[in-house]
Design a protein around this motif. Structure first.
Motif, short mmCIF file in Angstrom:
data_model
loop_
_atom_site.label_atom_id
_atom_site.label_comp_id
_atom_site.label_asym_id
_atom_site.label_seq_id
_atom_site.Cartn_x
_atom_site.Cartn_y
_atom_site.Cartn_z
N GLN A 87 0.84 -1.14 -0.12
CA GLN A 87 0.03 0.15 -0.10
C GLN A 87 0.79 1.32 0.08
N ARG A 88 1.84 1.31 0.71
CA ARG A 88 2.87 2.32 0.87
C ARG A 88 3.48 2.65 -0.43
N GLU A 89 3.76 1.46 -1.23
CA GLU A 89 4.46 1.72 -2.43
C GLU A 89 3.61 2.10 -3.54
N ARG A 90 2.43 1.95 -3.32
CA ARG A 90 1.31 2.44 -4.34
C ARG A 90 1.06 3.89 -3.92
N TYR A 91 0.97 4.36 -2.75
CA TYR A 91 0.82 5.59 -2.50
C TYR A 91 2.00 6.55 -2.92
N GLU A 92 3.31 5.92 -2.86
CA GLU A 92 4.46 6.64 -3.25
C GLU A 92 4.34 7.03 -4.75
N LYS A 93 4.00 5.81 -5.52
CA LYS A 93 3.91 5.80 -6.78
C LYS A 93 2.77 6.97 -7.33
N ALA A 94 1.69 6.96 -6.61
CA ALA A 94 0.87 8.08 -6.78
C ALA A 94 1.29 9.67 -6.62
N LYS A 99 3.00 14.70 -8.67
CA LYS A 99 4.20 15.65 -8.47
C LYS A 99 4.53 16.15 -9.89
N GLN A 100 4.68 14.94 -10.69
CA GLN A 100 4.85 15.08 -12.30
C GLN A 100 3.75 16.01 -12.81
N ALA A 101 2.47 15.53 -12.49
CA ALA A 101 1.25 16.38 -12.85
C ALA A 101 1.39 17.91 -12.40
N GLY A 102 2.08 18.25 -11.46
CA GLY A 102 1.92 19.81 -11.07
C GLY A 102 0.80 19.75 -9.83
#
Length: 103
Positions: A87-94, A99-102
């Motif tokens: 779950q943490r890995e999914r949250y970090e990916k999201a 951040k990339q989308a601003g």
């Protein structure tokens, strides 16, 4: 309320009784502390006690199954941890996508 008049002798007996009762409480606690201290020092921490038997050599001689039995975690704990890591890995990916989308 009725007052009771005591003779000097009876008052002294009552005072001594109160003193001995207070002393008994303290002496009993001290006696119990001494017994516990002697048991710990002589039997648990002594030369043949279990603390001396538990050594790095003893742990190195244990196989994987024995180690898991002594210090391993239950299946539910391992499963919960794995779920939380995923779950943490999914949250970090999201968060990275946000951040990339601003956002």
């Amino acid at each position: 309320m009725k007052t009771m008049h005591l003779s000097n002798e009876q008052q002294t007996v009552n005072d001594i009784h109160d003193i001995l009762k207070a002393y008994y409480k303290i002496a009993l606690k001290r006696f119990t502390d001494n017994v516990v201290l002697q048991v710990v020092e002589r039997h648990i921490l002594g030369p043949n006690g279990p603390v001396r038997a538990f050594s790095p050599d003893m742990v190195n001689d244990l196989d994987e199954a024995e180690l898991m039995e002594i210090a391993g975690e239950s299946f539910s704990t391992v499963s919960t941890r794995n779920d939380l890591v995923a779950q943490r890995e999914r949250y970090e990916k999201a968060l990275g996508f946000a951040k990339q989308a601003g956002i």
